[in-house]
Structure formats: C-alpha cells, structure tokens
Design a protein around this motif. Structure first.
Motif, PDB file in Angstrom:
ATOM      1  N   ALA A  89       3.912  -0.468  -3.368  1.00  0.00           N
ATOM      2  CA  ALA A  89       5.372  -0.448  -3.294  1.00  0.00           C
ATOM      3  C   ALA A  89       5.839  -1.049  -1.972  1.00  0.00           C
ATOM      4  O   ALA A  89       5.072  -1.147  -1.002  1.00  0.00           O
ATOM      5  CB  ALA A  89       5.870   0.983  -3.419  1.00  0.00           C
ATOM      6  N   GLU A  90       7.091  -1.425  -1.939  1.00  0.00           N
ATOM      7  CA  GLU A  90       7.685  -1.954  -0.708  1.00  0.00           C
ATOM      8  C   GLU A  90       7.576  -0.910   0.400  1.00  0.00           C
ATOM      9  O   GLU A  90       7.735   0.285   0.159  1.00  0.00           O
ATOM     10  CB  GLU A  90       9.151  -2.285  -0.941  1.00  0.00           C
ATOM     11  CG  GLU A  90       9.819  -2.940   0.234  1.00  0.00           C
ATOM     12  CD  GLU A  90      11.259  -3.309  -0.047  1.00  0.00           C
ATOM     13  OE1 GLU A  90      11.982  -3.513   0.930  1.00  0.00           O
ATOM     14  OE2 GLU A  90      11.648  -3.377  -1.218  1.00  0.00           O
ATOM     15  N   GLY A  91       7.257  -1.348   1.586  1.00  0.00           N
ATOM     16  CA  GLY A  91       7.117  -0.450   2.727  1.00  0.00           C
ATOM     17  C   GLY A  91       5.694   0.041   2.950  1.00  0.00           C
ATOM     18  O   GLY A  91       5.436   0.788   3.885  1.00  0.00           O
ATOM     19  N   SER A  96       2.359   9.228  -0.459  1.00  0.00           N
ATOM     20  CA  SER A  96       1.916   7.864  -0.759  1.00  0.00           C
ATOM     21  C   SER A  96       0.608   7.485  -0.060  1.00  0.00           C
ATOM     22  O   SER A  96       0.130   6.366  -0.229  1.00  0.00           O
ATOM     23  CB  SER A  96       3.003   6.869  -0.347  1.00  0.00           C
ATOM     24  OG  SER A  96       3.108   6.802   1.071  1.00  0.00           O
ATOM     25  N   ARG A  97       0.020   8.398   0.684  1.00  0.00           N
ATOM     26  CA  ARG A  97      -1.206   8.075   1.430  1.00  0.00           C
ATOM     27  C   ARG A  97      -2.361   7.695   0.515  1.00  0.00           C
ATOM     28  O   ARG A  97      -2.559   8.309  -0.526  1.00  0.00           O
ATOM     29  CB  ARG A  97      -1.620   9.256   2.309  1.00  0.00           C
ATOM     30  CG  ARG A  97      -0.714   9.456   3.490  1.00  0.00           C
ATOM     31  CD  ARG A  97      -1.243  10.514   4.400  1.00  0.00           C
ATOM     32  NE  ARG A  97      -1.024  11.815   3.753  1.00  0.00           N
ATOM     33  CZ  ARG A  97      -1.098  12.975   4.363  1.00  0.00           C
ATOM     34  NH1 ARG A  97      -1.428  13.031   5.631  1.00  0.00           N
ATOM     35  NH2 ARG A  97      -0.882  14.081   3.712  1.00  0.00           N
ATOM     36  N   VAL A  98      -3.087   6.660   0.943  1.00  0.00           N
ATOM     37  CA  VAL A  98      -4.241   6.160   0.199  1.00  0.00           C
ATOM     38  C   VAL A  98      -5.368   5.917   1.194  1.00  0.00           C
ATOM     39  O   VAL A  98      -5.138   5.391   2.284  1.00  0.00           O
ATOM     40  CB  VAL A  98      -3.900   4.830  -0.505  1.00  0.00           C
ATOM     41  CG1 VAL A  98      -5.120   4.259  -1.202  1.00  0.00           C
ATOM     42  CG2 VAL A  98      -2.761   5.005  -1.481  1.00  0.00           C
ATOM     43  N   LYS A 130      -6.966   3.477   5.863  1.00  0.00           N
ATOM     44  CA  LYS A 130      -5.890   4.304   5.320  1.00  0.00           C
ATOM     45  C   LYS A 130      -4.571   3.541   5.322  1.00  0.00           C
ATOM     46  O   LYS A 130      -4.300   2.762   6.233  1.00  0.00           O
ATOM     47  CB  LYS A 130      -5.733   5.575   6.163  1.00  0.00           C
ATOM     48  CG  LYS A 130      -6.951   6.461   6.150  1.00  0.00           C
ATOM     49  CD  LYS A 130      -6.756   7.689   6.985  1.00  0.00           C
ATOM     50  CE  LYS A 130      -8.020   8.540   6.980  1.00  0.00           C
ATOM     51  NZ  LYS A 130      -7.827   9.786   7.735  1.00  0.00           N
ATOM     52  N   GLY A 131      -3.784   3.809   4.305  1.00  0.00           N
ATOM     53  CA  GLY A 131      -2.472   3.182   4.204  1.00  0.00           C
ATOM     54  C   GLY A 131      -1.483   4.145   3.573  1.00  0.00           C
ATOM     55  O   GLY A 131      -1.864   5.154   2.974  1.00  0.00           O
ATOM     56  N   ALA A 132      -0.202   3.821   3.709  1.00  0.00           N
ATOM     57  CA  ALA A 132       0.858   4.647   3.130  1.00  0.00           C
ATOM     58  C   ALA A 132       2.157   3.857   3.139  1.00  0.00           C
ATOM     59  O   ALA A 132       2.262   2.821   3.793  1.00  0.00           O
ATOM     60  CB  ALA A 132       1.033   5.943   3.925  1.00  0.00           C
ATOM     61  N   ILE A 133       3.136   4.393   2.446  1.00  0.00           N
ATOM     62  CA  ILE A 133       4.478   3.818   2.490  1.00  0.00           C
ATOM     63  C   ILE A 133       5.183   4.417   3.704  1.00  0.00           C
ATOM     64  O   ILE A 133       5.098   5.622   3.958  1.00  0.00           O
ATOM     65  CB  ILE A 133       5.253   4.151   1.205  1.00  0.00           C
ATOM     66  CG1 ILE A 133       4.582   3.470   0.011  1.00  0.00           C
ATOM     67  CG2 ILE A 133       6.712   3.718   1.325  1.00  0.00           C
ATOM     68  CD1 ILE A 133       5.149   3.881  -1.329  1.00  0.00           C
TER      69      ILE A 133
END
Length: 88
Positions: free
Chosen positions: A23-25, A70-72, A47-50
């Motif tokens: 998603a955006e962000g 939204s954490r991945v 790690k990534g997130a919005i």
C-alpha cells in the motif's frame, strides 16, 4: 522518515520481491544480519510497514507514524541479494 533508504539496496530489492505489492506509504525501516558469527552472513532479517503522516508535534506532516498492523518481516538470503547486485 521521508525516503526509503533501503529500497535501492540489494537486500531491499530482494525483500520487496518477497513482500509483493504494498500500500501507499509502505517503507522498509530495519535490516540486520542474523546469527552470532560476524564472518558468516547468510540470512538478513528485513522489516517494513506503512507509515502515515504525523498530525501534531514537531514531525507534523511527515511520514513518521508507523501503522503497527501493517508490519511485515521477511528473511532474505545472501544468494537472493546477489541476484540484485550490479554486474562487476
């Protein structure tokens, strides 16, 4: 946190390939090698997130607030990273 500094790295590209459409962000925000042996670097945790814009405070208007749901986290091998390194 305005720019995704990890996005142009080989581990960032490999991680985004594993994560897929986002998603955006969405931004990658943390990465590190796993294991105790500093000479053996086989797997990296990424790690990534919005992130959304802050509504108040000194960072108002900047994308600094993580959307926790939204954490991945993905795990990228050295071989997967090598596929994204430029030919030398």
């Amino acid at each position: 946190m305005e720019a995704d500094i990890f996005l142009e790295t080989s581990f960032g590209k490999a991680a985004m390939k594993k994560i897929g459409p986002v998603a955006e962000g969405f931004m990658l925000y943390e990465a590190g090698w796993l294991g105790d042996n500093p000479r053996q670097r086989d797997v990296m945790e990424v790690k990534g997130a919005i992130f959304r814009e802050a509504k108040t405070g000194p960072n108002k208007g900047k994308r600094t607030v993580m959307v926790k749901e939204s954490r991945v986290t993905v795990y990228v091998t050295a071989a997967e990273m090598d596929a994204f390194k430029p030919n030398e």
